[in-house]
Design a protein around this motif. Structure first.
Motif, PDB file in Angstrom:
ATOM      1  N   VAL A 118     -23.425 -16.073 -21.660  1.00 22.57           N
ATOM      2  CA  VAL A 118     -22.739 -16.992 -20.749  1.00 22.57           C
ATOM      3  C   VAL A 118     -23.685 -18.133 -20.407  1.00 22.57           C
ATOM      4  O   VAL A 118     -24.840 -17.900 -20.052  1.00 22.57           O
ATOM      5  N   THR A 119     -23.204 -19.368 -20.538  1.00 24.97           N
ATOM      6  CA  THR A 119     -24.076 -20.530 -20.329  1.00 24.97           C
ATOM      7  C   THR A 119     -24.137 -20.994 -18.878  1.00 24.97           C
ATOM      8  O   THR A 119     -25.163 -21.491 -18.443  1.00 24.97           O
ATOM      9  N   ALA A 144     -24.320 -19.833 -12.639  1.00 25.97           N
ATOM     10  CA  ALA A 144     -23.666 -19.089 -11.549  1.00 25.97           C
ATOM     11  C   ALA A 144     -22.902 -17.892 -12.111  1.00 25.97           C
ATOM     12  O   ALA A 144     -22.965 -16.788 -11.562  1.00 25.97           O
ATOM     13  N   ASP A 145     -22.197 -18.103 -13.224  1.00 26.84           N
ATOM     14  CA  ASP A 145     -21.466 -17.009 -13.859  1.00 26.84           C
ATOM     15  C   ASP A 145     -22.429 -15.969 -14.419  1.00 26.84           C
ATOM     16  O   ASP A 145     -22.184 -14.767 -14.336  1.00 26.84           O
ATOM     17  N   ARG A 146     -23.528 -16.433 -14.982  1.00 23.98           N
ATOM     18  CA  ARG A 146     -24.540 -15.523 -15.525  1.00 23.98           C
ATOM     19  C   ARG A 146     -25.072 -14.616 -14.409  1.00 23.98           C
ATOM     20  O   ARG A 146     -25.240 -13.422 -14.586  1.00 23.98           O
ATOM     21  N   ARG A 147     -25.294 -15.194 -13.233  1.00 19.86           N
ATOM     22  CA  ARG A 147     -25.799 -14.433 -12.092  1.00 19.86           C
ATOM     23  C   ARG A 147     -24.786 -13.371 -11.664  1.00 19.86           C
ATOM     24  O   ARG A 147     -25.161 -12.231 -11.378  1.00 19.86           O
ATOM     25  N   ILE A 148     -23.505 -13.741 -11.642  1.00 14.79           N
ATOM     26  CA  ILE A 148     -22.456 -12.783 -11.277  1.00 14.79           C
ATOM     27  C   ILE A 148     -22.480 -11.597 -12.244  1.00 14.79           C
ATOM     28  O   ILE A 148     -22.431 -10.441 -11.828  1.00 14.79           O
ATOM     29  N   LEU A 149     -22.568 -11.881 -13.525  1.00 15.65           N
ATOM     30  CA  LEU A 149     -22.569 -10.810 -14.522  1.00 15.65           C
ATOM     31  C   LEU A 149     -23.831  -9.945 -14.436  1.00 15.65           C
ATOM     32  O   LEU A 149     -23.777  -8.736 -14.655  1.00 15.65           O
ATOM     33  N   ARG A 150     -24.953 -10.571 -14.113  1.00 14.32           N
ATOM     34  CA  ARG A 150     -26.182  -9.786 -13.935  1.00 14.32           C
ATOM     35  C   ARG A 150     -26.070  -8.905 -12.695  1.00 14.32           C
ATOM     36  O   ARG A 150     -26.432  -7.730 -12.724  1.00 14.32           O
ATOM     37  N   VAL A 166     -16.382 -13.165 -16.903  1.00 13.31           N
ATOM     38  CA  VAL A 166     -16.623 -13.378 -15.474  1.00 13.31           C
ATOM     39  C   VAL A 166     -15.381 -12.976 -14.667  1.00 13.31           C
ATOM     40  O   VAL A 166     -15.500 -12.499 -13.542  1.00 13.31           O
ATOM     41  N   THR A 167     -14.188 -13.130 -15.249  1.00 10.94           N
ATOM     42  CA  THR A 167     -12.960 -12.722 -14.557  1.00 10.94           C
ATOM     43  C   THR A 167     -13.037 -11.240 -14.206  1.00 10.94           C
ATOM     44  O   THR A 167     -12.797 -10.848 -13.065  1.00 10.94           O
ATOM     45  N   THR A 168     -13.401 -10.423 -15.177  1.00 14.90           N
ATOM     46  CA  THR A 168     -13.519  -8.978 -14.937  1.00 14.90           C
ATOM     47  C   THR A 168     -14.607  -8.685 -13.919  1.00 14.90           C
ATOM     48  O   THR A 168     -14.429  -7.859 -13.024  1.00 14.90           O
TER      49      THR A 168
END
Length: 177
Positions: free
Chosen positions: A8-9, A12-18, A70-72
């Motif tokens: 994920v580039t 903010a989304d990368r942080r959510i997934l982490r 990120v939706t999930t």
């Protein structure tokens, strides 16, 4: 699925997934992968998972919200907040219902290349039942558990039934005719 953040580039989304440790849970990841393999969307090659032509066709045609991990992750975060008592379940329910309605409307115009989706069923493939909204009892509360809703189904054999949506907790089924 646990390291999806690497692909994920958006930071903010990368942080959510982490923070959510990827998508799915330890319990569900293996089952999800096995289901995708069984349905012909993934194949294992030398220990690595690769999408099939059907998998690529499906992903290309899905709305962006359903392709985005990120939706999930956001759904799982919201469910965690509900479990902690920090978010009312009705808020999540309302959000999911609105999103699902929009997604269903958007998918009505999508055309799949059925030859890529495996339209030629295998001889021993088991046909799936179809939901039939016209059957008596469909949409009614389950008379046994009072928590689920009865869903009308028409089987490939022609038999008709209504069964509780709370399965497997409630296995109430009524055959019609």
């Amino acid at each position: 699925m646990t390291n999806i953040h690497r692909f994920v580039t958006n930071e903010a989304d990368r942080r959510i997934l982490r923070d959510t440790k990827g998508i799915g849970t330890d319990r569900t990841r293996d089952a999800i992968i096995e289901t995708l393999k069984a349905r012909g969307y993934l194949k294992a090659v030398k220990g690595e998972l690769h999408p099939t032509e059907a998998g690529i066709e499906l992903i290309e045609k899905l709305p962006p919200e359903l392709r985005d991990p990120v939706t999930t992750a956001k759904w799982e975060m919201a469910l965690g907040l509900i479990a902690e008592g920090k978010m009312p379940p009705a808020s999540f329910d309302d959000m999911i219902r609105k999103m699902c309605c929009a997604l269903v409307e958007g998918m009505k115009s999508v055309k799949f290349d059925l030859s890529k989706m495996g339209a030629q069923q295998e001889v021993d493939a088991k046909p799936r039942s179809e939901i039939d909204h016209t059957l008596p009892g469909h949409g009614q509360p389950c008379p046994k558990c009072r928590e689920g809703t009865m869903t009308g189904r028409r089987l490939a054999s022609g038999k008709r039934l209504v069964s509780c949506s709370a399965y497997p907790a409630c296995k109430h089924t009524s055959w019609i005719d």
